[in-house]
Design an enzyme around this catalytic site. Structure first.
Site, PDB file in Angstrom:
ATOM      1  N   SER A 268     -13.370   8.390  -2.803  1.00 19.02           N
ATOM      2  CA  SER A 268     -12.393   9.270  -3.439  1.00 19.02           C
ATOM      3  C   SER A 268     -12.674   9.464  -4.920  1.00 19.02           C
ATOM      4  O   SER A 268     -13.057   8.524  -5.628  1.00 19.02           O
ATOM      5  CB  SER A 268     -10.986   8.682  -3.287  1.00 19.02           C
ATOM      6  OG  SER A 268     -10.444   8.987  -2.038  1.00 19.02           O
TER       7      SER A 268
ATOM      8  N   ASP B 238      -4.709  17.547  -6.517  1.00 20.64           N
ATOM      9  CA  ASP B 238      -5.247  16.183  -6.578  1.00 20.64           C
ATOM     10  C   ASP B 238      -6.379  16.090  -7.595  1.00 20.64           C
ATOM     11  O   ASP B 238      -7.561  15.991  -7.244  1.00 20.64           O
ATOM     12  CB  ASP B 238      -5.722  15.755  -5.189  1.00 20.64           C
ATOM     13  CG  ASP B 238      -6.018  14.269  -5.115  1.00 20.64           C
ATOM     14  OD1 ASP B 238      -5.364  13.499  -5.853  1.00 20.64           O
ATOM     15  OD2 ASP B 238      -6.895  13.870  -4.339  1.00 20.64           O
TER      16      ASP B 238
ATOM     17  N   HIS C 265      -4.977  10.850  -6.840  1.00 21.01           N
ATOM     18  CA  HIS C 265      -4.564   9.729  -5.994  1.00 21.01           C
ATOM     19  C   HIS C 265      -5.349   8.453  -6.286  1.00 21.01           C
ATOM     20  O   HIS C 265      -5.044   7.393  -5.728  1.00 21.01           O
ATOM     21  CB  HIS C 265      -4.640  10.101  -4.501  1.00 21.01           C
ATOM     22  CG  HIS C 265      -6.005  10.157  -3.919  1.00 21.01           C
ATOM     23  ND1 HIS C 265      -6.708  11.322  -3.732  1.00 21.01           N
ATOM     24  CD2 HIS C 265      -6.811   9.176  -3.449  1.00 21.01           C
ATOM     25  CE1 HIS C 265      -7.871  11.059  -3.172  1.00 21.01           C
ATOM     26  NE2 HIS C 265      -7.963   9.767  -2.990  1.00 21.01           N
TER      27      HIS C 265
END
Length: 258
Positions: free
Chosen positions: A204, A110, A65
């Site tokens: 992230s 992910d 992502h």
């Protein structure tokens, strides 16, 4: 509210749920300048929006992502304002995603593998972190780091990465707060049960390092960050070892585990 831990300007990730603004390490302290040699800053023209992990001189692992149309990677960086002499900047040459990842499902597999446009050299502030030799055990002490927000609600981005120690928890701890996660997700649950320490918006793609091994990728969590009984969720790197090694070896058709 639960959100992917990436900057809010990555609008393509806004599906049926609110996207988590970029995450920082909440409840941590400024990292020592020499304790994050494998940490990669992923940035665009305006900001650091994700992190990654250097696994050898040509390859970086991060979250799927974190993909964006135009981004660069900076290695050996500590302070955004005071550059290290050995900092190196690279562009992505190739990006690889799990071919069996469900389209338009940011919660599935992910992980992204990036080949750099040219190799980096090991230096005082740059060194790779190898893939894990075995999966982590519940109760392991794990290290988190990143340039994400250091406050749980309002975004407060530091000039230097922050670090904190958390613990690997049983997967069952993450099931009640995040029922939307697939039952078959290959993830790790890590945090502090009473809250107070967590990755947050902007963290992230960064590493979860347990007992010195690269075990997880910052993926998902609650907002505000650092809530009790709402630990962070991390992509489990060990489950993707074979896929990563196959891609690096040239087998670009390799498939990730289901």
């Amino acid at each position: 509210m639960v959100l992917i831990r990436v900057l809010a300007n990555l609008l393509i990730l806004q599906l049926s749920y609110a996207q988590k603004s970029s995450e920082l390490v909440v409840g941590g302290d400024e990292c020592n300048i020499n304790e994050h040699r494998s940490l990669v800053a992923i940035f665009n023209s305006t900001e650091f929006f994700c992190s990654g992990t250097l696994i050898n001189q040509e390859w970086v692992v991060t979250a799927a992502h974190c993909d964006s149309t135009n981004f660069k990677m900076k290695l050996g960086v500590h302070s955004k304002k005071v550059p290290n002499e050995d900092e190196q900047t690279r562009n992505p040459k190739e990006k690889f995603f799990c071919p069996n990842k469900k389209k338009d499902d940011v919660l599935d597999k992910d992980i992204m593998l990036i080949k750099l446009d040219s190799p980096v050299s090991n230096s005082e502030h740059i060194a790779p972190l190898s893939l894990p030799s075995s999966p982590p055990s519940v109760g392991s002490v794990c290290h988190i780091m990143g340039w994400g927000s250091i406050t749980p609600i309002e975004k407060t981005l530091p000039d230097v990465p922050y670090c904190a120690n958390i613990k690997l928890l049983d997967d069952a701890v993450c099931q009640p707060p995040y029922p939307e996660l697939p039952a078959t997700s290959r993830t790790l649950c890590a945090g502090i049960p009473e809250g107070g320490k967590d990755t947050c918006g902007g963290d992230s793609g960064g590493p979860l390092i347990c007992n010195g091994q690269f075990q997880g990728i910052v993926f998902y969590g609650a907002h505000p960050c650092g809530q009790a009984l709402k630990p962070g969720v991390y992509t489990k790197v060990f489950d993707y070892n074979d896929w990563i090694q196959s891609i690096i070896a040239g087998n670009t058709a390799a498939t990730c585990p289901p």
